[in-house]
Design a protein around this motif. Structure first.
Motif, PDB file in Angstrom:
ATOM      1  N   ILE A   1      42.979  39.445  28.002  1.00  0.00           N
ATOM      2  CA  ILE A   1      43.192  39.684  29.422  1.00  0.00           C
ATOM      3  C   ILE A   1      44.696  39.775  29.681  1.00  0.00           C
ATOM      4  CG2 ILE A   1      41.090  38.481  30.119  1.00  0.00           C
ATOM      5  CD1 ILE A   1      42.852  36.106  30.985  1.00  0.00           C
ATOM      6  N   ARG A   2      45.057  40.305  30.845  1.00  0.00           N
ATOM      7  CA  ARG A   2      46.452  40.351  31.272  1.00  0.00           C
ATOM      8  C   ARG A   2      46.587  39.522  32.540  1.00  0.00           C
ATOM      9  NH1 ARG A   2      49.153  46.261  30.224  1.00  0.00           N
ATOM     10  NH2 ARG A   2      48.165  46.727  28.224  1.00  0.00           N
ATOM     11  N   VAL A   3      47.726  38.877  32.693  1.00  0.00           N
ATOM     12  CA  VAL A   3      47.911  37.994  33.845  1.00  0.00           C
ATOM     13  C   VAL A   3      49.063  38.486  34.717  1.00  0.00           C
ATOM     14  CG1 VAL A   3      46.999  36.027  32.561  1.00  0.00           C
ATOM     15  CG2 VAL A   3      49.459  36.398  32.644  1.00  0.00           C
ATOM     16  N   LEU A   4      48.895  38.279  36.015  1.00  0.00           N
ATOM     17  CA  LEU A   4      49.901  38.660  36.997  1.00  0.00           C
ATOM     18  C   LEU A   4      50.005  37.571  38.044  1.00  0.00           C
ATOM     19  CD1 LEU A   4      48.881  42.348  37.810  1.00  0.00           C
ATOM     20  CD2 LEU A   4      50.975  41.651  36.641  1.00  0.00           C
ATOM     21  N   ARG A   5      51.208  37.376  38.574  1.00  0.00           N
ATOM     22  CA  ARG A   5      51.352  36.500  39.718  1.00  0.00           C
ATOM     23  C   ARG A   5      51.073  37.292  40.984  1.00  0.00           C
ATOM     24  NH1 ARG A   5      54.439  34.885  43.837  1.00  0.00           N
ATOM     25  NH2 ARG A   5      54.334  32.661  44.364  1.00  0.00           N
ATOM     26  N   LEU A   6      50.206  36.775  41.822  1.00  0.00           N
ATOM     27  CA  LEU A   6      49.904  37.416  43.098  1.00  0.00           C
ATOM     28  C   LEU A   6      49.615  36.327  44.123  1.00  0.00           C
ATOM     29  CD1 LEU A   6      47.712  40.544  43.779  1.00  0.00           C
ATOM     30  CD2 LEU A   6      47.492  38.496  45.193  1.00  0.00           C
ATOM     31  N   ASP A   7      50.410  36.281  45.159  1.00  0.00           N
ATOM     32  CA  ASP A   7      50.211  35.360  46.272  1.00  0.00           C
ATOM     33  C   ASP A   7      49.626  36.170  47.418  1.00  0.00           C
ATOM     34  OD1 ASP A   7      50.347  33.675  48.454  1.00  0.00           O
ATOM     35  OD2 ASP A   7      52.406  33.040  48.099  1.00  0.00           O
TER      36      ASP A   7
ATOM     37  N   GLU B   1      54.237  43.916  44.371  1.00  0.00           N
ATOM     38  CA  GLU B   1      54.791  43.806  43.019  1.00  0.00           C
ATOM     39  C   GLU B   1      53.672  43.816  41.974  1.00  0.00           C
ATOM     40  OE1 GLU B   1      57.089  40.243  43.258  1.00  0.00           O
ATOM     41  OE2 GLU B   1      58.889  41.264  44.006  1.00  0.00           O
ATOM     42  N   ALA B   2      52.567  43.147  42.275  1.00  0.00           N
ATOM     43  CA  ALA B   2      51.424  43.150  41.355  1.00  0.00           C
ATOM     44  C   ALA B   2      50.834  44.557  41.236  1.00  0.00           C
ATOM     45  CB  ALA B   2      50.366  42.158  41.827  1.00  0.00           C
ATOM     46  N   ARG B   3      50.710  45.229  42.378  1.00  0.00           N
ATOM     47  CA  ARG B   3      50.207  46.614  42.361  1.00  0.00           C
ATOM     48  C   ARG B   3      51.087  47.505  41.496  1.00  0.00           C
ATOM     49  NH1 ARG B   3      51.734  49.947  47.412  1.00  0.00           N
ATOM     50  NH2 ARG B   3      53.686  49.685  46.232  1.00  0.00           N
ATOM     51  N   ASP B   4      52.393  47.399  41.688  1.00  0.00           N
ATOM     52  CA  ASP B   4      53.322  48.261  40.947  1.00  0.00           C
ATOM     53  C   ASP B   4      53.291  47.958  39.454  1.00  0.00           C
ATOM     54  OD1 ASP B   4      53.995  49.385  43.356  1.00  0.00           O
ATOM     55  OD2 ASP B   4      55.894  48.298  43.562  1.00  0.00           O
ATOM     56  N   ALA B   5      53.076  46.686  39.111  1.00  0.00           N
ATOM     57  CA  ALA B   5      52.995  46.326  37.693  1.00  0.00           C
ATOM     58  C   ALA B   5      51.768  46.955  37.045  1.00  0.00           C
ATOM     59  CB  ALA B   5      52.953  44.802  37.551  1.00  0.00           C
ATOM     60  N   ILE B   6      50.645  46.949  37.747  1.00  0.00           N
ATOM     61  CA  ILE B   6      49.432  47.569  37.209  1.00  0.00           C
ATOM     62  C   ILE B   6      49.627  49.071  37.062  1.00  0.00           C
ATOM     63  CG2 ILE B   6      47.000  48.067  37.683  1.00  0.00           C
ATOM     64  CD1 ILE B   6      46.880  45.341  39.121  1.00  0.00           C
ATOM     65  N   LYS B   7      50.218  49.695  38.062  1.00  0.00           N
ATOM     66  CA  LYS B   7      50.444  51.141  37.998  1.00  0.00           C
ATOM     67  C   LYS B   7      51.376  51.487  36.843  1.00  0.00           C
ATOM     68  CE  LYS B   7      51.920  55.117  40.737  1.00  0.00           C
ATOM     69  NZ  LYS B   7      52.440  55.582  42.047  1.00  0.00           N
ATOM     70  N   ARG B   8      52.408  50.661  36.658  1.00  0.00           N
ATOM     71  CA  ARG B   8      53.383  50.914  35.595  1.00  0.00           C
ATOM     72  C   ARG B   8      52.749  50.738  34.214  1.00  0.00           C
ATOM     73  NH1 ARG B   8      56.728  47.754  37.530  1.00  0.00           N
ATOM     74  NH2 ARG B   8      56.259  45.879  36.326  1.00  0.00           N
TER      75      ARG B   8
ATOM     76  N   LEU C   1      44.036  51.867  38.834  1.00  0.00           N
ATOM     77  CA  LEU C   1      43.089  50.763  38.928  1.00  0.00           C
ATOM     78  C   LEU C   1      41.715  51.352  39.208  1.00  0.00           C
ATOM     79  CD1 LEU C   1      42.848  47.622  38.971  1.00  0.00           C
ATOM     80  CD2 LEU C   1      43.087  47.769  41.466  1.00  0.00           C
ATOM     81  N   ASP C   2      40.694  50.859  38.508  1.00  0.00           N
ATOM     82  CA  ASP C   2      39.322  51.336  38.702  1.00  0.00           C
ATOM     83  C   ASP C   2      38.431  50.327  39.415  1.00  0.00           C
ATOM     84  OD1 ASP C   2      39.619  53.830  37.074  1.00  0.00           O
ATOM     85  OD2 ASP C   2      39.948  52.381  35.461  1.00  0.00           O
ATOM     86  N   ILE C   3      38.723  49.049  39.214  1.00  0.00           N
ATOM     87  CA  ILE C   3      37.867  47.988  39.752  1.00  0.00           C
ATOM     88  C   ILE C   3      38.745  46.923  40.388  1.00  0.00           C
ATOM     89  CG2 ILE C   3      36.173  46.199  39.174  1.00  0.00           C
ATOM     90  CD1 ILE C   3      35.704  47.957  36.526  1.00  0.00           C
ATOM     91  N   LEU C   4      38.487  46.610  41.638  1.00  0.00           N
ATOM     92  CA  LEU C   4      39.174  45.515  42.331  1.00  0.00           C
ATOM     93  C   LEU C   4      38.151  44.480  42.742  1.00  0.00           C
ATOM     94  CD1 LEU C   4      41.492  44.089  43.885  1.00  0.00           C
ATOM     95  CD2 LEU C   4      40.969  45.606  45.819  1.00  0.00           C
TER      96      LEU C   4
ATOM     97  N   GLU D   1      45.533  52.172  46.926  1.00  0.00           N
ATOM     98  CA  GLU D   1      46.492  53.268  46.767  1.00  0.00           C
ATOM     99  C   GLU D   1      46.547  53.775  45.324  1.00  0.00           C
ATOM    100  OE1 GLU D   1      50.274  52.002  48.178  1.00  0.00           O
ATOM    101  OE2 GLU D   1      49.602  51.697  50.241  1.00  0.00           O
ATOM    102  N   ILE D   2      46.240  52.887  44.376  1.00  0.00           N
ATOM    103  CA  ILE D   2      46.309  53.294  42.963  1.00  0.00           C
ATOM    104  C   ILE D   2      44.921  53.374  42.336  1.00  0.00           C
ATOM    105  CG2 ILE D   2      48.640  52.383  42.670  1.00  0.00           C
ATOM    106  CD1 ILE D   2      47.384  50.023  41.120  1.00  0.00           C
ATOM    107  N   MET D   3      43.873  53.272  43.149  1.00  0.00           N
ATOM    108  CA  MET D   3      42.518  53.340  42.604  1.00  0.00           C
ATOM    109  C   MET D   3      42.126  54.786  42.332  1.00  0.00           C
ATOM    110  SD  MET D   3      40.204  50.370  44.384  1.00  0.00           S
ATOM    111  CE  MET D   3      39.048  50.404  43.002  1.00  0.00           C
TER     112      MET D   3
END
Length: 260
Positions: A64-70, A79-86, A91-94, A134-136
């Protein structure tokens, strides 16, 4: 035929994000998505706890991959969105699983704690969904994790003989609102082929007093609380192409609690 059915539930090549993935249900959701083949991100405020979860799953052969998201901080969400896009490109599933419970005393709670609860669980949910959508990709799936408490009122007899109580109006407000905002998202994003559905779990057995477990179990059709693993199938179904024509739906996964 069996192979084609299995492929319907296969998430290989898809990118998933689970918010609030460090809790009991969150861990189950993350595990299920990863085992189904999705490149799975898990996000919460407690990045150290997520690092431990990543290590634990790695020892089981699960990546798995981990991200900080508050969820209470829009900058953190973006910032979390941009990290996934980068990293993943899309993104396919939220899975909107994060929830804050700052209001713990019930109807007499300080209004500031209710404000905090609404900021995270209402405004935060909207910002996360808007930002991640936006990135789905077309054909994506948004899964809201609600609660059967968003479908019914409080049953006082569940708590009889214990020091527990269920008078948390903010929680009922948020989970009830999630039922209808699911329909809103389904309508709003439908033109892009993005589906949105809500799972409404029942209570999870997690060391509660024996009397509460007995009271609650008697209120369900199946005579028990949820156990580890009971949520996984519904998440995979709604994330996968097996549910391609299902959107705007609220699915109780509660052992029949709301059927009575």
């Amino acid at each position: 035929m069996n192979e084609s059915i299995a492929r319907m539930f296969d998430l290989t090549g898809r990118v998933a994000l689970v918010t609030g993935g460090g809790g009991s249900y969150g861990r189950e959701i993350v595990r299920a998505l990863a085992l189904a083949g999705a490149e799975t991100y898990v996000a919460s405020r407690d990045i150290d706890a997520l690092a431990e979860l990543k290590l634990q799953y790695a020892q089981e052969g699960i990546s798995i991959r981990v991200l900080r998201l508050d969820q209470g901080d829009e900058k953190s969400i973006l910032e979390a969105r941009d990290a996934i896009k980068r990293e993943a490109g899309r993104l396919d599933i939220l899975v909107n699983n994060a929830v804050a419970r700052p209001a713990v005393t019930g109807m007499n709670e300080d209004a500031a704690r209710w404000d905090e609860s609404f900021h995270v669980n209402a405004t935060g949910l909207l910002v996360v969904t808007r930002s991640m959508a936006e990135i789905m990709s077309e054909g994506g799936s948004i899964i809201n994790i609600g609660s059967m408490m968003g479908l019914v009122g409080v049953e006082p007899t569940n708590y009889a003989g214990t020091d527990m109580q269920g008078w948390y109006p903010d929680y009922h407000f948020h989970k009830g609102g999630m039922v209808n905002v699911t329909r809103f998202f389904a309508s709003y994003y439908g033109s892009r082929g993005i589906r949105c559905n809500c799972i409404n779990p029942g209570g999870l057995e997690a060391g509660q007093p024996e009397l509460f477990l007995k009271n609650y179990a008697e209120r369900t059709c199946l005579g028990r609380l949820a156990q580890k693993g009971d949520l996984a199938g519904s998440v995979i179904f709604l994330a996968s192409s097996a549910s391609n024509y299902i959107t705007g739906t609220n699915l109780p996964v509660d052992g029949g609690y709301t059927a009575k």
